[in-house]
Write a protein that holds these residues in place. Structure first.
Motif, PDB file in Angstrom:
ATOM      1  N   GLU A 292      51.294  45.144  46.497  1.00 26.49           N
ATOM      2  CA  GLU A 292      50.131  44.254  46.807  1.00 26.49           C
ATOM      3  C   GLU A 292      48.896  44.954  46.465  1.00 26.49           C
ATOM      4  O   GLU A 292      47.914  44.198  45.633  1.00 26.49           O
ATOM      5  N   ALA A 293      48.851  46.128  46.373  1.00 27.13           N
ATOM      6  CA  ALA A 293      47.708  46.988  45.460  1.00 27.13           C
ATOM      7  C   ALA A 293      47.533  46.775  44.257  1.00 27.13           C
ATOM      8  O   ALA A 293      46.548  46.696  43.696  1.00 27.13           O
ATOM      9  N   THR A 294      48.946  46.950  43.674  1.00 23.96           N
ATOM     10  CA  THR A 294      48.930  46.729  42.140  1.00 23.96           C
ATOM     11  C   THR A 294      48.636  45.080  41.786  1.00 23.96           C
ATOM     12  O   THR A 294      47.776  45.006  41.090  1.00 23.96           O
ATOM     13  N   ARG A 295      49.117  44.258  42.372  1.00 22.80           N
ATOM     14  CA  ARG A 295      49.064  42.934  42.443  1.00 22.80           C
ATOM     15  C   ARG A 295      47.532  42.390  42.335  1.00 22.80           C
ATOM     16  O   ARG A 295      46.973  41.896  41.560  1.00 22.80           O
ATOM     17  N   GLN A 296      46.906  42.865  43.492  1.00 15.70           N
ATOM     18  CA  GLN A 296      45.362  42.513  43.861  1.00 15.70           C
ATOM     19  C   GLN A 296      44.619  43.200  42.770  1.00 15.70           C
ATOM     20  O   GLN A 296      43.519  42.612  42.160  1.00 15.70           O
ATOM     21  N   THR A 297      44.681  44.334  42.319  1.00 16.64           N
ATOM     22  CA  THR A 297      44.036  45.090  41.371  1.00 16.64           C
ATOM     23  C   THR A 297      44.025  44.555  40.012  1.00 16.64           C
ATOM     24  O   THR A 297      43.099  44.240  39.558  1.00 16.64           O
ATOM     25  N   LEU A 298      45.442  44.069  39.601  1.00 13.34           N
ATOM     26  CA  LEU A 298      45.453  43.408  38.351  1.00 13.34           C
ATOM     27  C   LEU A 298      44.593  41.876  38.449  1.00 13.34           C
ATOM     28  O   LEU A 298      44.248  41.597  37.550  1.00 13.34           O
ATOM     29  N   LEU A 299      44.827  41.072  39.535  1.00 13.62           N
ATOM     30  CA  LEU A 299      43.945  39.799  39.577  1.00 13.62           C
ATOM     31  C   LEU A 299      42.331  40.292  39.566  1.00 13.62           C
ATOM     32  O   LEU A 299      41.971  39.487  38.960  1.00 13.62           O
ATOM     33  N   ARG A 300      42.008  41.149  40.343  1.00 13.95           N
ATOM     34  CA  ARG A 300      40.349  41.560  40.181  1.00 13.95           C
ATOM     35  C   ARG A 300      40.240  41.884  38.701  1.00 13.95           C
ATOM     36  O   ARG A 300      38.985  41.585  38.365  1.00 13.95           O
ATOM     37  N   LEU A 301      41.072  42.668  38.168  1.00 12.23           N
ATOM     38  CA  LEU A 301      40.587  42.931  36.652  1.00 12.23           C
ATOM     39  C   LEU A 301      40.626  41.753  35.893  1.00 12.23           C
ATOM     40  O   LEU A 301      39.694  41.747  35.279  1.00 12.23           O
ATOM     41  N   ALA A 302      41.642  41.062  36.041  1.00  8.70           N
ATOM     42  CA  ALA A 302      41.441  39.622  35.202  1.00  8.70           C
ATOM     43  C   ALA A 302      40.525  38.639  35.533  1.00  8.70           C
ATOM     44  O   ALA A 302      39.824  38.193  34.728  1.00  8.70           O
ATOM     45  N   ALA A 303      39.974  38.848  36.638  1.00 10.39           N
ATOM     46  CA  ALA A 303      38.993  37.704  37.145  1.00 10.39           C
ATOM     47  C   ALA A 303      37.618  38.477  36.414  1.00 10.39           C
ATOM     48  O   ALA A 303      36.753  37.835  35.992  1.00 10.39           O
ATOM     49  N   ARG A 304      37.547  39.717  36.391  1.00  9.19           N
ATOM     50  CA  ARG A 304      36.380  40.355  35.824  1.00  9.19           C
ATOM     51  C   ARG A 304      36.258  40.119  34.166  1.00  9.19           C
ATOM     52  O   ARG A 304      35.335  39.791  33.964  1.00  9.19           O
ATOM     53  N   ARG A 305      37.544  40.206  33.683  1.00  3.64           N
ATOM     54  CA  ARG A 305      37.548  39.887  32.595  1.00  3.64           C
ATOM     55  C   ARG A 305      37.190  38.577  32.116  1.00  3.64           C
ATOM     56  O   ARG A 305      36.441  37.915  31.128  1.00  3.64           O
ATOM     57  N   ARG A 306      37.689  37.521  32.770  1.00  4.88           N
ATOM     58  CA  ARG A 306      37.320  36.213  32.499  1.00  4.88           C
ATOM     59  C   ARG A 306      35.792  36.025  32.709  1.00  4.88           C
ATOM     60  O   ARG A 306      35.133  35.197  32.099  1.00  4.88           O
ATOM     61  N   LEU A 307      35.078  36.536  33.634  1.00  4.22           N
ATOM     62  CA  LEU A 307      33.751  36.452  34.056  1.00  4.22           C
ATOM     63  C   LEU A 307      33.127  37.158  32.892  1.00  4.22           C
ATOM     64  O   LEU A 307      31.954  36.465  32.507  1.00  4.22           O
ATOM     65  N   ALA A 308      33.379  38.426  32.420  1.00  3.46           N
ATOM     66  CA  ALA A 308      32.639  38.950  31.300  1.00  3.46           C
ATOM     67  C   ALA A 308      32.874  37.979  29.847  1.00  3.46           C
ATOM     68  O   ALA A 308      31.757  38.224  29.248  1.00  3.46           O
ATOM     69  N   SER A 309      33.992  37.401  29.637  1.00  4.38           N
ATOM     70  CA  SER A 309      34.023  36.604  28.416  1.00  4.38           C
ATOM     71  C   SER A 309      33.307  35.381  28.616  1.00  4.38           C
ATOM     72  O   SER A 309      32.653  34.902  27.627  1.00  4.38           O
ATOM     73  N   ARG A 310      32.966  34.674  29.741  1.00  6.58           N
ATOM     74  CA  ARG A 310      31.979  33.560  29.956  1.00  6.58           C
ATOM     75  C   ARG A 310      30.451  34.115  29.666  1.00  6.58           C
ATOM     76  O   ARG A 310      29.851  33.081  29.272  1.00  6.58           O
ATOM     77  N   ARG A 311      30.252  35.516  29.954  1.00  5.58           N
ATOM     78  CA  ARG A 311      28.766  35.705  29.818  1.00  5.58           C
ATOM     79  C   ARG A 311      28.581  35.948  28.377  1.00  5.58           C
ATOM     80  O   ARG A 311      27.502  36.069  28.124  1.00  5.58           O
ATOM     81  N   ARG A 312      29.516  36.408  27.569  1.00  3.90           N
ATOM     82  CA  ARG A 312      29.314  36.673  26.052  1.00  3.90           C
ATOM     83  C   ARG A 312      29.060  35.354  25.237  1.00  3.90           C
ATOM     84  O   ARG A 312      29.307  34.273  25.548  1.00  3.90           O
ATOM     85  N   PRO A 313      27.920  35.627  24.285  1.00  3.83           N
ATOM     86  CA  PRO A 313      27.625  34.482  23.521  1.00  3.83           C
ATOM     87  C   PRO A 313      28.515  34.057  22.536  1.00  3.83           C
ATOM     88  O   PRO A 313      29.486  34.594  22.230  1.00  3.83           O
TER      89      PRO A 313
END
Length: 117
Positions: free
Chosen positions: A96-117
């Motif tokens: 669960e620690a691995t799964r949730q960490t990977l999910l959080r990282l993926a969410a951050r990447r998606r958020l960061a990609s939306r902010r880029r012009p």
């Protein structure tokens, strides 16, 4: 050292190595007690039965010098029963620690990609 506590100390080391994941990474495994019990109990029951059959058949033994001496009916040591509970809890915490960490990282990447012009 206390050789009769060897098995218990190994199990304690497993727990020590995994329990920190719960508060630090907020995995929530231990907050879902019913789900955890429903996950572990059937498998533990199968392996306890398997061990009892192996003990009865003489295929499986335990070193009494490394055990507390607390035995369940059929000759199953307390430490072996705890093994079937502790190790799965540690594995689930790690998964669960691995799964949730990977999910959080993926969410951050998606958020960061939306902010880029």
């Amino acid at each position: 050292m206390l050789p009769h506590l060897t098995y218990l100390l190994v199990l304690a080391g497993c727990l020590f190595g995994a329990l920190w994941l719960e508060p630090l990474l907020k995995v929530g495994v231990l907050r879902q007690v019913r789900r955890l019990v429903l996950t572990i109990a059937p498998v533990a029951a199968v392996f306890v039965g398997w061990d009892l059959l192996a003990i009865r058949a003489g295929h499986w033994t335990f070193d009494p010098a490394q055990l507390t001496g607390v035995l369940f009916p059929g000759g199953l040591p307390l430490e072996e029963v705890l093994f079937f509970l502790v190790v799965p809890v540690c594995a689930i915490l790690g998964f669960e620690a691995t799964r949730q960490t990977l999910l959080r990282l993926a969410a951050r990447r998606r958020l960061a990609s939306r902010r880029r012009p």
